[in-house]
Design a protein around this motif. Structure first.
Motif, PDB file in Angstrom:
ATOM      1  N   TYR A  97       0.877  -1.169   0.000  1.00  0.00           N
ATOM      2  CA  TYR A  97       0.000   0.000   0.000  1.00  0.00           C
ATOM      3  C   TYR A  97       0.915   1.219   0.000  1.00  0.00           C
ATOM      4  N   SER A  98       0.527   2.235  -0.738  1.00  0.00           N
ATOM      5  CA  SER A  98       1.324   3.467  -0.755  1.00  0.00           C
ATOM      6  C   SER A  98       0.419   4.645  -1.051  1.00  0.00           C
ATOM      7  N   SER A  99       0.502   5.706  -0.241  1.00  0.00           N
ATOM      8  CA  SER A  99      -0.250   6.929  -0.541  1.00  0.00           C
ATOM      9  C   SER A  99       0.568   7.836  -1.447  1.00  0.00           C
ATOM     10  N   THR A 100       1.868   7.943  -1.150  1.00  0.00           N
ATOM     11  CA  THR A 100       2.664   8.949  -1.871  1.00  0.00           C
ATOM     12  C   THR A 100       3.897   8.369  -2.561  1.00  0.00           C
ATOM     13  N   GLY A 101       3.935   7.067  -2.765  1.00  0.00           N
ATOM     14  CA  GLY A 101       4.937   6.486  -3.658  1.00  0.00           C
ATOM     15  C   GLY A 101       6.109   5.780  -3.017  1.00  0.00           C
ATOM     16  N   THR A 102       6.352   6.005  -1.740  1.00  0.00           N
ATOM     17  CA  THR A 102       7.538   5.394  -1.115  1.00  0.00           C
ATOM     18  C   THR A 102       7.463   3.865  -1.156  1.00  0.00           C
ATOM     19  N   ASN A 103       6.362   3.324  -0.661  1.00  0.00           N
ATOM     20  CA  ASN A 103       6.238   1.857  -0.613  1.00  0.00           C
ATOM     21  C   ASN A 103       6.073   1.253  -2.002  1.00  0.00           C
ATOM     22  N   TYR A 104       5.580   2.046  -2.934  1.00  0.00           N
ATOM     23  CA  TYR A 104       5.508   1.593  -4.331  1.00  0.00           C
ATOM     24  C   TYR A 104       6.926   1.394  -4.868  1.00  0.00           C
ATOM     25  N   THR A 137       8.647  -1.263   5.400  1.00  0.00           N
ATOM     26  CA  THR A 137       7.790  -0.124   5.740  1.00  0.00           C
ATOM     27  C   THR A 137       8.523   1.193   5.534  1.00  0.00           C
ATOM     28  N   SER A 138       7.779   2.285   5.711  1.00  0.00           N
ATOM     29  CA  SER A 138       8.357   3.628   5.726  1.00  0.00           C
ATOM     30  C   SER A 138       7.600   4.457   6.747  1.00  0.00           C
ATOM     31  N   ALA A 139       8.247   5.537   7.193  1.00  0.00           N
ATOM     32  CA  ALA A 139       7.605   6.465   8.132  1.00  0.00           C
ATOM     33  C   ALA A 139       8.280   7.820   7.964  1.00  0.00           C
ATOM     34  N   SER A 140       7.684   8.849   8.511  1.00  0.00           N
ATOM     35  CA  SER A 140       8.273  10.187   8.398  1.00  0.00           C
ATOM     36  C   SER A 140       9.436  10.406   9.353  1.00  0.00           C
ATOM     37  N   ASN A 141       9.516   9.560  10.372  1.00  0.00           N
ATOM     38  CA  ASN A 141      10.572   9.704  11.388  1.00  0.00           C
ATOM     39  C   ASN A 141      11.314   8.390  11.557  1.00  0.00           C
ATOM     40  N   PRO A 142      12.641   8.470  11.741  1.00  0.00           N
ATOM     41  CA  PRO A 142      13.395   7.217  11.909  1.00  0.00           C
ATOM     42  C   PRO A 142      12.955   6.432  13.134  1.00  0.00           C
ATOM     43  N   HIS A 143      12.441   7.142  14.147  1.00  0.00           N
ATOM     44  CA  HIS A 143      11.971   6.440  15.343  1.00  0.00           C
ATOM     45  C   HIS A 143      10.468   6.614  15.515  1.00  0.00           C
ATOM     46  N   GLY A 144       9.773   6.740  14.391  1.00  0.00           N
ATOM     47  CA  GLY A 144       8.329   6.981  14.434  1.00  0.00           C
ATOM     48  C   GLY A 144       7.497   5.721  14.296  1.00  0.00           C
ATOM     49  N   GLY A 145       8.131   4.554  14.534  1.00  0.00           N
ATOM     50  CA  GLY A 145       7.334   3.332  14.534  1.00  0.00           C
ATOM     51  C   GLY A 145       7.682   2.335  13.446  1.00  0.00           C
ATOM     52  N   PRO A 191       3.106   1.697   4.575  1.00  0.00           N
ATOM     53  CA  PRO A 191       3.530   2.858   5.369  1.00  0.00           C
ATOM     54  C   PRO A 191       3.186   2.645   6.839  1.00  0.00           C
ATOM     55  N   THR A 192       3.890   3.346   7.711  1.00  0.00           N
ATOM     56  CA  THR A 192       3.550   3.378   9.136  1.00  0.00           C
ATOM     57  C   THR A 192       2.427   4.381   9.363  1.00  0.00           C
ATOM     58  N   ARG A 193       1.403   3.943  10.097  1.00  0.00           N
ATOM     59  CA  ARG A 193       0.293   4.831  10.472  1.00  0.00           C
ATOM     60  C   ARG A 193       0.140   4.754  11.985  1.00  0.00           C
ATOM     61  N   PHE A 194       0.479   5.825  12.664  1.00  0.00           N
ATOM     62  CA  PHE A 194       0.410   5.843  14.129  1.00  0.00           C
ATOM     63  C   PHE A 194       1.104   4.604  14.707  1.00  0.00           C
ATOM     64  N   GLY A 195       2.275   4.322  14.170  1.00  0.00           N
ATOM     65  CA  GLY A 195       3.087   3.223  14.692  1.00  0.00           C
ATOM     66  C   GLY A 195       2.596   1.841  14.335  1.00  0.00           C
ATOM     67  N   ASN A 196       1.763   1.762  13.299  1.00  0.00           N
ATOM     68  CA  ASN A 196       1.168   0.468  12.974  1.00  0.00           C
ATOM     69  C   ASN A 196       0.987   0.331  11.457  1.00  0.00           C
ATOM     70  N   THR A 213      12.968   6.274   5.953  1.00  0.00           N
ATOM     71  CA  THR A 213      12.350   7.514   6.410  1.00  0.00           C
ATOM     72  C   THR A 213      12.013   8.368   5.194  1.00  0.00           C
ATOM     73  N   GLN A 214      10.776   8.853   5.163  1.00  0.00           N
ATOM     74  CA  GLN A 214      10.370   9.725   4.062  1.00  0.00           C
ATOM     75  C   GLN A 214      10.581  11.171   4.491  1.00  0.00           C
ATOM     76  N   SER A 215      11.350  11.919   3.717  1.00  0.00           N
ATOM     77  CA  SER A 215      11.628  13.328   4.040  1.00  0.00           C
ATOM     78  C   SER A 215      10.330  14.126   4.140  1.00  0.00           C
TER      79      SER A 215
HETATM   80  C1  LIG Z   1      -2.545   9.102   9.404  1.00  0.00           C
HETATM   81  C2  LIG Z   1      -1.052   9.039   9.304  1.00  0.00           C
HETATM   82  C3  LIG Z   1      -0.328   8.528  10.362  1.00  0.00           C
HETATM   83  C4  LIG Z   1       1.056   8.483  10.306  1.00  0.00           C
HETATM   84  N1  LIG Z   1       1.740   7.992  11.378  1.00  0.00           N
HETATM   85  C5  LIG Z   1       3.088   8.046  11.378  1.00  0.00           C
HETATM   86  C6  LIG Z   1       3.820   7.594  12.521  1.00  0.00           C
HETATM   87  O1  LIG Z   1       3.274   7.067  13.495  1.00  0.00           O
HETATM   88  N2  LIG Z   1       5.165   7.747  12.502  1.00  0.00           N
HETATM   89  C7  LIG Z   1       5.823   8.312  11.445  1.00  0.00           C
HETATM   90  O2  LIG Z   1       7.036   8.468  11.522  1.00  0.00           O
HETATM   91  N3  LIG Z   1       5.158   8.676  10.309  1.00  0.00           N
HETATM   92  C8  LIG Z   1       3.812   8.560  10.264  1.00  0.00           C
HETATM   93  N4  LIG Z   1       3.130   8.936   9.135  1.00  0.00           N
HETATM   94  C9  LIG Z   1       3.859   9.262   7.911  1.00  0.00           C
HETATM   95  C10 LIG Z   1       3.809   8.085   6.926  1.00  0.00           C
HETATM   96  O3  LIG Z   1       4.350   6.925   7.516  1.00  0.00           O
HETATM   97  C11 LIG Z   1       4.570   8.388   5.625  1.00  0.00           C
HETATM   98  O4  LIG Z   1       3.885   9.425   4.985  1.00  0.00           O
HETATM   99  C12 LIG Z   1       4.606   7.148   4.744  1.00  0.00           C
HETATM  100  O5  LIG Z   1       5.513   6.226   5.294  1.00  0.00           O
HETATM  101  C13 LIG Z   1       4.995   7.411   3.308  1.00  0.00           C
HETATM  102  O6  LIG Z   1       4.785   6.212   2.572  1.00  0.00           O
HETATM  103  P1  LIG Z   1       4.091   6.236   1.121  1.00  0.00           P
HETATM  104  O7  LIG Z   1       4.827   7.295   0.328  1.00  0.00           O
HETATM  105  O8  LIG Z   1       4.301   4.868   0.566  1.00  0.00           O
HETATM  106  O9  LIG Z   1       2.654   6.587   1.276  1.00  0.00           O
HETATM  107  C14 LIG Z   1       1.741   8.965   9.155  1.00  0.00           C
HETATM  108  C15 LIG Z   1       0.997   9.462   8.082  1.00  0.00           C
HETATM  109  C16 LIG Z   1      -0.389   9.490   8.140  1.00  0.00           C
HETATM  110  C17 LIG Z   1      -1.155  10.030   6.966  1.00  0.00           C
END
Ligand SMILES: Cc1cc2nc3c(=O)[nH]c(=O)nc-3n(C[C@H](O)[C@H](O)[C@H](O)COP(=O)(O)O)c2cc1C
Length: 199
Positions: free
Chosen positions: A9-16, A117-125, A82-87, A167-169
């Motif tokens: 699953y990917s919203s903005t391309g990282t996981n794609y 997976t990916s997340a916005s923070n290196p320690h964000g889950g 992607p990581t969503r709220f650590g999940n 980590t996604q910038s």
């Molecule tokens: C509802 C929501 C919750 C998120 N929760 C986290 C989080 O817990 N920790 C974090 O570092 N990034 C979080 N993010 C950022 C996403 O993980 C990041 O945009 C995603 O990994 C990018 O992947 P994609 O380009 O494949 O969509 C969250 C984003 C959204 C929209």
């Protein structure tokens, strides 16, 4: 020939991008590969509010939507969410939670699986997300193949032994760490282990 389904699953391309690197590597390792995206469940209005999400959604309309049949077909499955709220993202969870029929028929047993997976923070889950997904895989009786520290390339990618994560910038949406080699190593390792079990 080992069959690999890459379910992302990917919203903005990282996981794609992670999914496509995994595809390249699994094919190089001799597998037959299908990349499939889980169905989008977010409302159109939510997607439209984020130009990056809207754009990526339009660009990937032609990628087949993941089905139970894809899982049944596969000897090995690589997940990317992607990581969503650590999940795990709810779109991916929804897909997993609609596999009750496949699970009940015993067909998830011994699938070789691995996750990214990916997340916005290196320690964000990042690690927590991969582990959450693996919990479901234990219920499936799947055989989890984590990268561990089975290659030096994993250290350069941040050293997540559970599964490659990036980590996604928050500035431009690009990937902060260079994880291409780690993704490819993980995918090749999945094919190698699947060959031992299903080859
Ligand atoms: C509802 C929501 C919750 C998120 N929760 C986290 C989080 O817990 N920790 C974090 O570092 N990034 C979080 N993010 C950022 C996403 O993980 C990041 O945009 C995603 O990994 C990018 O992947 P994609 O380009 O494949 O969509 C969250 C984003 C959204 C929209």
């Amino acid at each position: 020939m080992i069959k690999v389904a890459i379910v992302y699953y990917s919203s903005t391309g990282t996981n794609y991008q992670l999914a496509n690197w995994a595809k390249e590597a699994a094919e190089e390792a001799g597998a037959e590969v299908k990349v499939v995206r889980v169905a989008e469940t977010a409302p159109k209005e939510a997607i439209a509010q984020n130009p990056g999400w809207q754009k990526h959604s339009e660009e990937t309309q032609d990628v087949p939507v993941a089905t139970s049949e894809n899982l049944e077909w596969a000897d090995a499955i690589i997940f990317s969410t992607p990581t969503r709220f650590g999940n795990v993202a709810s779109q991916m969870k929804q897909f997993i939670d609609t596999q009750g029929g496949l699970w009940a028929s015993g067909k998830t047993v011994n699938k070789v699986v691995s996750a990214m997976t990916s997340a916005s923070n290196p320690h964000g889950g990042q690690e927590a997300t991969v582990l959450s997904l693996y919990t479901s895989m234990m219920h499936w009786g799947a055989i989890i193949v984590p990268p561990g520290y089975s290659s030096d390339v994993l250290f350069a990618a941040g050293g997540n032994p559970y599964g490659t994560s990036v980590t996604q910038s928050q500035e431009d949406g690009s990937m902060v760490e260079d994880v291409q080699a780690a993704v490819k190593h993980q995918a090749k390792r999945v094919v190698e282990v699947a060959n031992k079990i299903h080859g």
